[in-house]
Write a protein that holds these residues in place. Structure first.
Motif, short mmCIF file in Angstrom:
data_model
loop_
_atom_site.label_atom_id
_atom_site.label_comp_id
_atom_site.label_asym_id
_atom_site.label_seq_id
_atom_site.Cartn_x
_atom_site.Cartn_y
_atom_site.Cartn_z
N ALA A 1 28.05 33.78 45.84
CA ALA A 1 27.46 32.81 46.77
C ALA A 1 26.20 33.38 47.42
O ALA A 1 25.20 32.66 47.58
N ASP A 2 26.22 34.66 47.76
CA ASP A 2 25.04 35.29 48.37
C ASP A 2 23.87 35.27 47.40
O ASP A 2 22.72 35.05 47.81
N ASN A 3 24.14 35.53 46.13
CA ASN A 3 23.08 35.55 45.14
C ASN A 3 22.47 34.17 44.92
O ASN A 3 21.26 34.03 44.76
N ILE A 4 23.31 33.15 44.88
CA ILE A 4 22.78 31.80 44.73
C ILE A 4 22.05 31.37 45.99
O ILE A 4 20.97 30.75 45.94
N ARG A 5 22.63 31.71 47.14
CA ARG A 5 22.01 31.34 48.42
C ARG A 5 20.70 32.07 48.66
O ARG A 5 19.93 31.71 49.56
N PHE A 6 20.40 33.07 47.86
CA PHE A 6 19.13 33.78 47.96
C PHE A 6 17.96 32.81 47.75
O PHE A 6 16.87 32.99 48.30
N GLY A 7 18.21 31.75 46.96
CA GLY A 7 17.17 30.75 46.74
C GLY A 7 16.97 29.82 47.91
O GLY A 7 15.88 29.25 48.09
N LYS A 8 18.01 29.64 48.72
CA LYS A 8 17.92 28.78 49.91
C LYS A 8 18.89 29.33 50.94
O LYS A 8 20.11 29.20 50.78
N GLU A 9 18.34 29.92 51.97
CA GLU A 9 19.17 30.67 52.93
C GLU A 9 20.21 29.81 53.62
O GLU A 9 21.31 30.27 53.91
N ASP A 10 19.86 28.55 53.89
CA ASP A 10 20.79 27.67 54.62
C ASP A 10 21.55 26.72 53.71
O ASP A 10 22.04 25.67 54.15
N SER B 1 36.81 31.36 37.20
CA SER B 1 37.73 32.28 36.54
C SER B 1 37.67 33.69 37.13
O SER B 1 38.54 34.52 36.84
N MET B 2 36.65 33.96 37.95
CA MET B 2 36.52 35.30 38.53
C MET B 2 37.41 35.43 39.76
O MET B 2 37.65 34.46 40.48
N ASN B 3 37.87 36.63 40.01
CA ASN B 3 38.72 36.90 41.17
C ASN B 3 37.91 36.73 42.45
O ASN B 3 36.98 37.49 42.72
N GLY B 4 38.24 35.70 43.23
CA GLY B 4 37.51 35.43 44.45
C GLY B 4 36.56 34.26 44.33
O GLY B 4 36.01 33.80 45.33
N GLY B 5 36.34 33.77 43.10
CA GLY B 5 35.46 32.62 42.92
C GLY B 5 34.05 32.91 43.39
O GLY B 5 33.44 33.91 42.97
N TYR B 6 33.53 32.07 44.27
CA TYR B 6 32.15 32.24 44.74
C TYR B 6 31.99 33.45 45.65
O TYR B 6 30.87 33.88 45.92
N GLU B 7 33.11 34.02 46.10
CA GLU B 7 33.04 35.24 46.91
C GLU B 7 33.26 36.50 46.07
O GLU B 7 33.36 37.60 46.62
N ALA B 8 33.33 36.33 44.76
CA ALA B 8 33.48 37.48 43.87
C ALA B 8 32.27 38.40 44.01
O ALA B 8 31.14 37.94 44.16
N HIS B 9 32.53 39.70 43.94
CA HIS B 9 31.47 40.68 44.18
C HIS B 9 30.61 40.88 42.93
O HIS B 9 31.12 40.99 41.81
N ILE B 10 29.31 40.92 43.15
CA ILE B 10 28.35 41.27 42.10
C ILE B 10 27.84 42.67 42.39
O ILE B 10 27.32 42.94 43.47
N SER B 11 27.99 43.57 41.43
CA SER B 11 27.53 44.94 41.63
C SER B 11 26.00 45.01 41.55
O SER B 11 25.35 44.05 41.13
N GLN B 12 25.45 46.13 41.93
CA GLN B 12 24.00 46.29 41.93
C GLN B 12 23.44 46.05 40.53
O GLN B 12 23.87 46.64 39.55
#
Length: 579
Positions: free
Chosen positions: A426-435, A456-467
């Motif tokens: 969600a943070d990565n997608i929200r990077f395009g629009k902060e609000d 399908s990922m553990n946590g859905g939109y809150e799943a962690h993306i590594s660096q």
């Protein structure tokens, strides 16, 4: 380096406190030998125990006061230096953030990292020494000479010989070491570059079995840095033996000549002891100054490199005629008129006389061979570079006359090299629009065909993306990057070969959903692609060949009149698919 000290303006009072504390500390250090001389010459010689206790108590009080001042000076000087480093790092980072790609390419990413970290640390460390030592050492040296003269003027002949010899040695060694310190910083850049490439390209290195080759590259850069560092340290190492030799010979001369004067009743034992201590303080102050001379050349070299960054004027900036209206939403009409562009230092232009119009509600595709200038067009529309000649307009306004913030706020850009940031999906997608709301994020992910794999990922939109997004596949990274552009809801979409990692089914579904979105919002879509299947449904296809327009039109029109496009199609599709 003095230019950088303008960032100390907000620390005037702490600096004043440091100077005051250092001054008091120096006075206490200079007063102690005189008190000791009084204890010997008056208290011990006359057997006056009460006097010894009295002067001893004063010595303890003076020493405690000097210690307190030393602790306070260390605290405030560290506070000033670390605050200075923080402000300078912030200033350098802000400056680099405004660099165009031309300036970043010119200085180099590895060098910019070194200048923002190691070089600023060098200046920060030398600032602490300047506040603590460069101020105290002259006071101790001059004060020590004055006090030594007050004890016995004739004994100062020894110091008159020793001090110039020591000062000359310091000067010669520092002058020889300065060029080497400059070389060290450049070789540190090289080492940083090799390490950075080795870490970021570790998959490629391992897949091609080039580990030994990269180890050799690192060893070569590391050894080169080590050799230079050893050379400069050998030069600087000569300083301490010279100092100790000078000091010991001076002590022997003082004791020899002082003993003669005591035997002639011209000097008292306590004064000789005090004179030796003052001589020690004078020599020690020169030792402290030599430490400055060791660090200042390297810090000066670092300061020059920092100033080089701060002095760079970006070629991409808001012009005076650009009125700031960041909330304005453009219609998305993009026009290129006789655009020619040459990369800095290149002999031939990357683009020559490019003219076309990308209209709202339509898809404009750009296709061509490698190096034909496809990505360059998108870089110019984003104003990562400025055109060499010609003009690019958005809604009829030259983009050079638009505020950069307003221009880029209306563009959803997906680069060829996908970059994800550490954090949640969600943070990565929200990077395009902060609000962006959760509903907007899910809608963007759905259009980008990313909803299923996110679920399908553990946590859905809150799943962690590594660096760097190393825990998701290339296709998943591309879809998340596309969702990041879609959630922005811009008037202009620009995709730079952003479907290359997708299978044909996902590619088709994504393009269909994207086409529906741009038609609904009347946005302009510009796609750079290698696949014919990705561009063949576009309302307008621009065919590039060696930086020039080889053809323009729909798929069917180009199949009739553009030989370059026909070759591309034949190389990718079978005769049945072409028919």
């Amino acid at each position: 380096m003095m230019r950088l000290f303008r960032y100390l303006k907000s620390y005037k009072w702490p600096i004043a406190i440091v100077l005051a504390l250092v001054f008091v500390q120096s006075l206490s250090d200079l007063y102690l030998p005189t008190l000791m001389a009084d204890i010997v010459d008056i208290g011990i010689v006359h057997g006056d125990t009460q006097y010894i206790w009295k002067i001893g108590g004063i010595m303890l009080f003076v020493a405690a006061g000097g210690g307190f001042c030393s602790i306070g000076a260390s605290y405030f000087s560290s506070q000033v230096a670390t605050g200075f480093g923080r402000k300078l790092r912030a200033r350098v980072f802000k400056q680099v953030e405004h660099f165009s790609m031309q300036e970043i390419d010119q200085i180099g990413t590895a060098s910019l990292i070194t200048r923002t970290t190691n070089d600023i640390n060098q200046v920060q460390q030398v600032l602490i020494m300047i506040l603590r030592i460069m101020v105290a050492a002259p006071m101790m040296c001059i004060g020590g000479i004055i006090m030594a003269l007050s004890k016995d003027a004739k004994l100062t002949i020894v110091l008159a010989v020793a001090v110039p010899i020591l000062a000359l040695a310091i000067f010669l060694i520092a002058r020889k070491g300065l060029p080497l310190f400059k070389a060290i910083q450049k070789k540190l850049d090289k080492l940083n570059l090799v390490v950075r490439e080795g870490l970021t390209g570790i998959r490629v290195i391992r897949s091609f079995n080039r580990i030994e080759k990269e180890q050799n590259r690192f060893t070569e850069a590391n050894t080169d840095l080590m050799d230079t560092a050893v050379k400069v340290n050998r030069i600087m190492a000569a300083l301490m033996p010279i100092m100790m030799l000078t000091f010991n010979l001076s002590a022997v001369a003082i004791l020899w000549y002082g003993g003669i004067r005591i035997s002639n009743m011209d000097l008292q034992v306590g004064d000789l002891m005090a004179f030796i201590q003052y001589a020690t303080q004078i020599m020690f102050s020169l030792v402290m100054l030599s430490m400055i001379f060791v660090m200042v050349p390297r810090a000066s070299a670092s300061a020059v490199r920092i100033n080089e960054v701060l002095d760079v004027n970006s070629t991409i900036f808001d012009r005076p005629e650009a009125s700031v209206k960041t909330t304005k939403q453009t219609n998305g009409l993009v026009e290129l008129e006789n655009v020619t562009f040459t990369y800095p230092g290149a002999e031939n232009p990357a683009l020559s006389s490019i003219t076309f119009t990308a209209r709202p509600g339509q898809t404009t595709a750009i296709i061509g061979g490698t190096g034909s200038g496809k990505s360059t067009i998108l870089n110019l529309v984003e104003r990562f570079y400025d055109v060499t000649s010609g003009a690019i307009r958005v809604d009829g306004v030259d983009i050079r006359h638009l505020p950069l913030e307003q221009l880029r706020a209306n563009i959803g850009y997906v680069p060829q090299k996908v970059l994800l940031f550490s954090g949640s999906i969600a943070d990565n997608i929200r990077f395009g629009k902060e609000d962006a709301t959760d509903a907007e994020i899910e809608h963007a992910a759905k259009i980008a065909q990313a909803g299923d794999f996110i679920a399908s990922m553990n946590g859905g939109y809150e799943a962690h993306i590594s660096q760097g997004g190393t825990n998701v596949s290339g296709g998943q990274k591309q879809r998340l990057s596309i969702a990041r552009a879609i959630v922005r809801q811009p008037s202009i979409y620009m995709f730079d070969d952003s479907f290359s990692a997708l299978d044909f089914k996902t590619d088709a579904l994504l393009r269909a959903a994207l086409k529906e979105e741009i038609e609904k919002n009347q946005s302009t879509l510009i796609i750079v692609a290698q696949r014919v299947s990705t561009v063949m449904d576009a309302e307008q296809i621009i065919v590039l060949d060696e930086g020039s327009v080889a053809g323009m039109g729909t798929h069917h029109e180009l199949m009739q009149n553009c030989e370059v496009y026909q070759e591309i199609v034949r190389s990718q599709l079978t005769e049945e698919e072409i028919a």
